[in-house]
Design a protein around this motif. Structure first.
Motif, short mmCIF file in Angstrom:
data_model
loop_
_atom_site.label_atom_id
_atom_site.label_comp_id
_atom_site.label_asym_id
_atom_site.label_seq_id
_atom_site.Cartn_x
_atom_site.Cartn_y
_atom_site.Cartn_z
N LEU A 1 36.69 39.33 40.70
CA LEU A 1 38.03 38.91 41.12
C LEU A 1 38.89 38.65 39.90
N TRP A 2 40.08 39.19 39.94
CA TRP A 2 41.06 39.00 38.86
C TRP A 2 42.38 38.60 39.51
N TYR A 3 43.10 37.75 38.83
CA TYR A 3 44.41 37.31 39.35
C TYR A 3 45.51 37.88 38.46
N HIS A 4 46.49 38.55 39.08
CA HIS A 4 47.56 39.15 38.28
C HIS A 4 48.64 38.11 37.98
N GLU A 5 48.29 37.30 37.02
CA GLU A 5 49.08 36.11 36.69
C GLU A 5 50.47 36.46 36.16
N ALA A 6 50.54 37.44 35.24
CA ALA A 6 51.84 37.76 34.63
C ALA A 6 52.57 38.86 35.40
N GLY A 7 52.06 39.19 36.58
CA GLY A 7 52.72 40.23 37.38
C GLY A 7 53.01 39.75 38.78
N CYS A 8 52.39 40.40 39.76
CA CYS A 8 52.73 40.17 41.16
C CYS A 8 52.12 38.91 41.75
N GLY A 9 51.20 38.24 41.02
CA GLY A 9 50.61 37.03 41.57
C GLY A 9 49.62 37.29 42.69
N GLN A 10 48.99 38.45 42.67
CA GLN A 10 48.00 38.78 43.70
C GLN A 10 46.59 38.71 43.14
N TRP A 11 45.63 38.36 44.03
CA TRP A 11 44.21 38.45 43.68
C TRP A 11 43.77 39.88 43.86
N LEU A 12 43.01 40.37 42.89
CA LEU A 12 42.54 41.75 42.93
C LEU A 12 41.02 41.77 42.83
N ALA A 13 40.39 42.71 43.55
CA ALA A 13 38.95 42.95 43.42
C ALA A 13 38.80 44.20 42.56
N VAL A 14 38.17 44.02 41.40
CA VAL A 14 38.05 45.11 40.44
C VAL A 14 36.61 45.57 40.33
N MET A 15 36.39 46.85 40.63
CA MET A 15 35.07 47.45 40.45
C MET A 15 35.03 48.08 39.07
N ARG A 16 34.07 47.66 38.26
CA ARG A 16 34.00 48.23 36.91
C ARG A 16 32.54 48.39 36.51
N ASN A 17 32.33 49.15 35.46
CA ASN A 17 30.98 49.39 34.97
C ASN A 17 30.80 48.64 33.66
N THR A 18 29.83 47.72 33.63
CA THR A 18 29.66 46.87 32.46
C THR A 18 29.04 47.63 31.28
N VAL A 19 28.48 48.80 31.54
CA VAL A 19 27.87 49.60 30.48
C VAL A 19 28.91 50.52 29.83
N THR A 20 29.66 51.23 30.68
CA THR A 20 30.62 52.20 30.15
C THR A 20 32.02 51.60 29.99
N HIS A 21 32.24 50.41 30.57
CA HIS A 21 33.55 49.74 30.58
C HIS A 21 34.58 50.49 31.43
N ALA A 22 34.14 51.46 32.20
CA ALA A 22 35.07 52.19 33.06
C ALA A 22 35.54 51.27 34.19
N VAL A 23 36.83 51.34 34.50
CA VAL A 23 37.35 50.62 35.66
C VAL A 23 37.40 51.62 36.81
N LEU A 24 36.68 51.34 37.89
CA LEU A 24 36.48 52.34 38.94
C LEU A 24 37.43 52.17 40.12
N ALA A 25 37.79 50.93 40.43
CA ALA A 25 38.68 50.70 41.56
C ALA A 25 39.32 49.32 41.45
N VAL A 26 40.58 49.23 41.87
CA VAL A 26 41.27 47.95 41.91
C VAL A 26 41.91 47.82 43.29
N ASP A 27 41.51 46.81 44.03
CA ASP A 27 42.02 46.62 45.39
C ASP A 27 42.65 45.24 45.56
N LEU A 28 43.66 45.19 46.43
CA LEU A 28 44.24 43.89 46.78
C LEU A 28 43.26 43.13 47.65
#
Ligand code: ZN
Lengths: 178, 92
Positions: free
Chosen positions: B54-81
């Motif tokens: 979970l990430w909060y877009h503090e300096a932007g829209c003020g929405q909570w986001l669920a971020v799917m990422r890969n801790t090995v490759t650092h790829a960000v795979l999906a960002v959802d509200l």
């Protein structure tokens, strides 16, 4: 009874120009937050239609003359220079909470590039676009208008925003002159 | 690192506040066994691979986001509200 005089957030500061970029205050005739209630979008759209503005998609604003509706969040927009009565949205008067600054000139985007981590070149951020983003460390609503940018910041930070923008203008002008 | 907020577009990582694993979205029902609460509050996987936070877009829209990422490759795979999903769940 004393006569009270309304002061704008940046009263006492006069427009400044550095390197062909001009900074000035925009005095708005009211700001209303329009937060659409669940199921209220239809009623909101119906209310907006005769005003000649549409509820903006994320990152955009809609305007008709001085009236402007700018996206500020999920299911939320700010109406500038007007008022609204609508059952479909929670309306709150924000007029005294914000200051509006205007930056004009060919290098305006270059000035803002020093403060915003956004691509503000005309191709990526043309007139009609808006963003909620931080100006330095200040929350702001940034709008690209014809000929420049308009920026809403919290009124309590109006002078800090002005100072930071003017410094960026001076730095850019100094570099161009070197 | 950049996250593409569904509302604001591609933004710098510093605009976001990090909260932790998305386990916080799956609160146990009332009367759930103690083990479920233990998992919800304390027990986290530490995957070498895909994780959803979970990430909060503090300096932007003020929405909570669920971020799917890969801790090995650092790829960000999906960002959802988070809000539309949470609202739908609340209505059930
Ligand atoms: Zn955002």
């Amino acid at each position: 009874m004393p006569r009270l005089i309304t002061k704008s957030p940046l009263a006492g500061l006069w427009p400044v120009t550095h390197g062909g970029v001009a900074l000035s205050e925009v005095v708005l005739e009211g700001i209303t937050s329009v937060a659409v209630l669940p199921g209220g979008q239809k009623a909101v759209d119906k209310t907006l239609k005769p005003l000649g503005v549409a509820f903006p998609a994320p990152g955009l604003f809609s305007e008709n003359g001085a009236l402007r509706l700018v996206w500020t969040g999920r299911d939320q927009a700010f109406l500038l220079n007007g008022t609204l009565a609508c059952e479909g949205a929670a309306l709150t008067d924000q007029s005294d909470g914000w200051a509006c600054l205007r930056l004009e000139g060919a290098a305006a985007a270059d000035v803002l590039a020093r403060l915003y981590p956004l691509d503000l070149r005309a191709a990526a951020f043309p007139p009609g676009r808006a963003a909620r983003a931080a100006l330095g460390h200040m929350s702001s609503v940034l709008m690209r208008v014809e000929g420049g940018f308009e920026i809403l910041v919290f009124r309590s930070m109006a002078r800090s925003a002005w100072t930071e923008l003017e410094h960026a203008m001076q730095h850019l002008a100094a570099r161009a002159g070197a | 690192m950049r996250l593409t907020c569904p509302l604001c577009g591609e933004r710098d990582r510093r605009e976001f506040y990090y909260y932790g694993a998305d386990d916080y979205l799956r609160r146990p029902a009332e009367g759930a066994p103690a083990a479920a609460w233990d998992d919800y509050l304390h027990n986290r996987d530490n995957p070498a691979g895909e994780t959803r936070d979970l990430w909060y877009h503090e300096a932007g829209c003020g929405q909570w986001l669920a971020v799917m990422r890969n801790t090995v490759t650092h790829a960000v795979l999906a960002v959802d509200l988070v809000a539309p999903v949470a609202q739908k769940r609340g209505r059930k």
